[in-house]
Design a protein around this motif. Sequence first.
Motif, short mmCIF file in Angstrom:
data_model
loop_
_atom_site.label_atom_id
_atom_site.label_comp_id
_atom_site.label_asym_id
_atom_site.label_seq_id
_atom_site.Cartn_x
_atom_site.Cartn_y
_atom_site.Cartn_z
N GLU B 107 74.29 20.53 36.46
CA GLU B 107 74.84 20.33 37.81
C GLU B 107 73.81 20.77 38.85
OE1 GLU B 107 78.68 22.21 38.08
OE2 GLU B 107 78.76 22.00 40.26
N ARG B 110 71.07 18.21 38.98
CA ARG B 110 71.43 16.98 39.71
C ARG B 110 71.33 17.20 41.21
NH1 ARG B 110 75.36 16.62 35.62
NH2 ARG B 110 77.02 17.42 36.96
N GLU B 111 71.73 18.39 41.65
CA GLU B 111 71.62 18.68 43.09
C GLU B 111 70.16 18.69 43.52
OE1 GLU B 111 74.33 21.35 45.38
OE2 GLU B 111 72.60 22.68 45.33
N ALA B 114 68.90 15.06 43.65
CA ALA B 114 69.36 14.36 44.85
C ALA B 114 68.59 14.84 46.09
CB ALA B 114 70.86 14.57 45.04
N THR B 115 68.36 16.15 46.15
CA THR B 115 67.68 16.72 47.31
C THR B 115 66.23 16.24 47.40
OG1 THR B 115 69.06 18.66 47.07
CG2 THR B 115 67.12 18.89 48.45
N ASN B 117 65.03 13.43 45.93
CA ASN B 117 64.87 11.99 45.73
C ASN B 117 64.73 11.28 47.08
OD1 ASN B 117 64.85 9.38 44.82
ND2 ASN B 117 67.04 9.32 44.33
N VAL B 118 63.66 11.57 47.76
CA VAL B 118 63.44 10.98 49.08
C VAL B 118 62.02 10.43 49.14
CG1 VAL B 118 63.52 11.37 51.55
CG2 VAL B 118 64.94 12.76 50.05
N ALA B 375 67.87 6.39 47.10
CA ALA B 375 67.30 7.57 47.77
C ALA B 375 68.41 8.52 48.19
CB ALA B 375 66.50 7.13 48.99
N GLY B 376 68.15 9.82 48.01
CA GLY B 376 69.12 10.82 48.43
C GLY B 376 70.24 11.05 47.43
N THR B 377 70.17 10.40 46.28
CA THR B 377 71.19 10.63 45.24
C THR B 377 70.51 11.19 43.99
OG1 THR B 377 71.02 8.53 44.05
CG2 THR B 377 72.35 8.55 46.07
N TYR B 378 71.33 11.52 42.99
CA TYR B 378 70.79 12.10 41.75
C TYR B 378 70.26 11.03 40.80
CZ TYR B 378 75.87 11.52 40.88
OH TYR B 378 77.17 11.06 40.82
#
Lengths: 309, 523
Positions: B107, B110-111, B114-115, B117-118, B375-378
């Motif tokens: 978990e 994944r955070e 996501a953080t 993935n830009v 972008a912006g997701t896991y």
Amino acid sequence: MRHFYLSMFLLLSGTALAQSPNDGIMMPQGQLCILGQYSNSKWEDYWQGETKRSNINLGSLTTQSAMLMGNYGITKNLNVMLGLPYVWTSASVSYITPQKGIQDLMVFLKYQAFEMEGLGGAFKLQATGGLSTPASNYTPDLLPFSIGLHSKTASLRAILNYTANFGLYVTAQGGHTWRSNTTLDHNSYIFNNELIYSDEMPVPNVFDYSARLGFIKPRYQAEVWYESFTGLSGDDIRYNEAPQASNKMAAAQAGVFAKYFVTKRLGIFAAVSQVLSGRNVGEALTWTAGATYFLDINKKGTEEVGKQD
Amino acid sequence: MKKINISYLLAISLGLMFAFSQCDKTPPENLPYDPYAETSLDANGGNWKTYLTIDSNKTAVPTPDAAGSAAYLTELGNLKSKMAAATAEEKDLAVWWGGNGVLRWHEIARELAATYNVPPNYVYDTTGNPVYPALVFDPANPDKYPRVPFANPPVASRMFALLAVAQYDALVTCWKRKFQHNRLAPYKNATDIQPIIPANDLPSYPSEDAVVAAASREILKFIFPREVANVTAKAEEHKNSRLWAGANVQSDLSVGDSLGRVIALNVINEWAKKDKMGAANNQAGLQAQRDSATARGFTTQWHSLDIPVRPPMLPAFGNVKPWNFTDATKATIRPAAPPKPGTAEFEAALEELRGYSKNRTREQQRITTFWSDGAGTYTPPGHWSRRASNLIYDNQFNEIRSARAMALVNTAMEDAGIVCWEAIFYYLLPRPTEADPSITTGTGIPNFPAYASGHSTFSSAAAEVLSYLFPSHETELRGWAQEAADSRVYGCIHYRFDSENGLVHGKKVGEFAVTRGRNDGSE
């Protein structure tokens, strides 16, 4: 980000109208005013949080809307308003499919609580309560292309107006809008730097205020105005990412408005406004044009047709 | 109507205000993962097959102090003090970590995915032209954007796989030592210790939680240099949660930490530093890939649609070493050549997309966005990691079986990414919008070639492995993979043959992981 701003535009700047929820004007009893307007709002620069930027892969974003609105004088002191906009968005460079659809159905009750003659004119105090609900299944999850945030809202505002007998008027108003959570198409998102495992996203409540100064005569009306709104919670657009409904959006804008009565029943109007500063919104320039038409539902109001209260 | 007075209006208004003031401005609570009592201990888990070779000399642990010894009694006393001093917040954390530490670290991962993935935004150079900044971590300026790493799907898939493998190898080693020393849990040795999470019969030395905390910490430190302090604090919290819970004494934790760290460093040094990921962004090699494709007859090739032209995402990720098969296998399972632009078959596929582009239904848009994982997701591997976690939790797997499941799924997904990228840069097929600029999309256009679909390959590999692990969910799992594949077609960023062949490709990849699972000694 447009969207929110757009709904605010429809609610507030659309004000232009001789019959908006936040001006100082009441419809006489038994009269119905029908309004149709077209609006075109375009921005290229926007604020990512408080940082102004543009995106050459997006280009400029244009939001257009067509709205029908009705305002009926239940009594001299109580008006009911109903509005429904159709909205479509597109970008000059991006390949994202343009979005379009019926946005949110709005209903307002406007009550004139107090009226007093004085200082060569009249003072009026009014209150407006409003509700809105999405009128179609549009997606809130494709910002800035989405046509709205798909949130239910309730609003309350107070309006203070002074109109001099020779036509000059000033209006000040402030309001609070409560907004329900929205449901996304996907079920995870980052909110305040935390990954949320849900499709339910909080949408900030909003406070807004405006001031307008104008001149009104039986055949014409002209006005300049300033308005400001700010989300009362929410996060910022993250670095190089798309906006989302939870963003704290805020803007200050100024505009001018003019209206001319072609006949006693038919009026035409135009307005232009510019966002001056903002947060998580576009620096939009907006044009609006439309017409109003007065109808008597209750014959006894006939002698008042066209008269702006 | 004239008699309506302001008090009536006010009453309505106040009612509305009350109704709407109930609108919550904080998001819903996250994954609960409440603690549960594991039904099976998997006492032979120490004999399960690890991913890497482990030198047992490096994983020996000291013989623990005996139950009645003064040293152990002191430890029990210290534990009671820790429990008594635990704040309400610390007890909540004990429960948060007490459900399943393996899943909690995924978990967290994944955070982070996501953080990070830009994609980097362009900046203007001294001549006023937009250019992409270099992606280099600067320890002196860690918060500067763009952040490093850019956790795109290949990077995220590898991160999840390394995390899962380190956790699994560490727990296999941990199980071996647990059942070698057979120290009972503190609440079995002292009846006055009442744990605040469910008790079990698992030997407590070394602590499986400390092993997972340390292994996870080391992998995430290695991948996310900016997060060292963050993940170190999380690992301390995880270990301390066992004291607040009354589930481990300090020596269980200290030895577990050392063991988990050794295993994670083994994964980093023997795998992550040798898997050729360091060369995955070999942009200089792109021209050779283009020339090779041209020589094989693939002359109409992909180009970036981004402004300014963005270098493709990790063009040499296809060279990275897979987990569950050899490099030589890649070519044998590669999808057959796609229809060439200009052929009737290609035109038919394009025509289907023109339909979605002009008239994508609301449901098709919902599916496009639901699976977009952009972008912006896991990322898609994160999406499936979440699904896997929920299935593991629903089936109340113990820690070692949870780690095995996550390792099988996540190694399969990295393998899927590797072979998908190998095919993508072998064929270099243009995206639909490059083939016909009138085609608009329901989500962002990924910056790499079209054939075959990465989402379809990732999803099919994950569905294959999860169907093996959770056979009663097979129909649902394969349905999800199909929907993920369809989402890319509805969104007009892939041709239907991209998705169909991606699903076939991913299934083959998943089968390799299933074969491994059947032979790892756990069945």
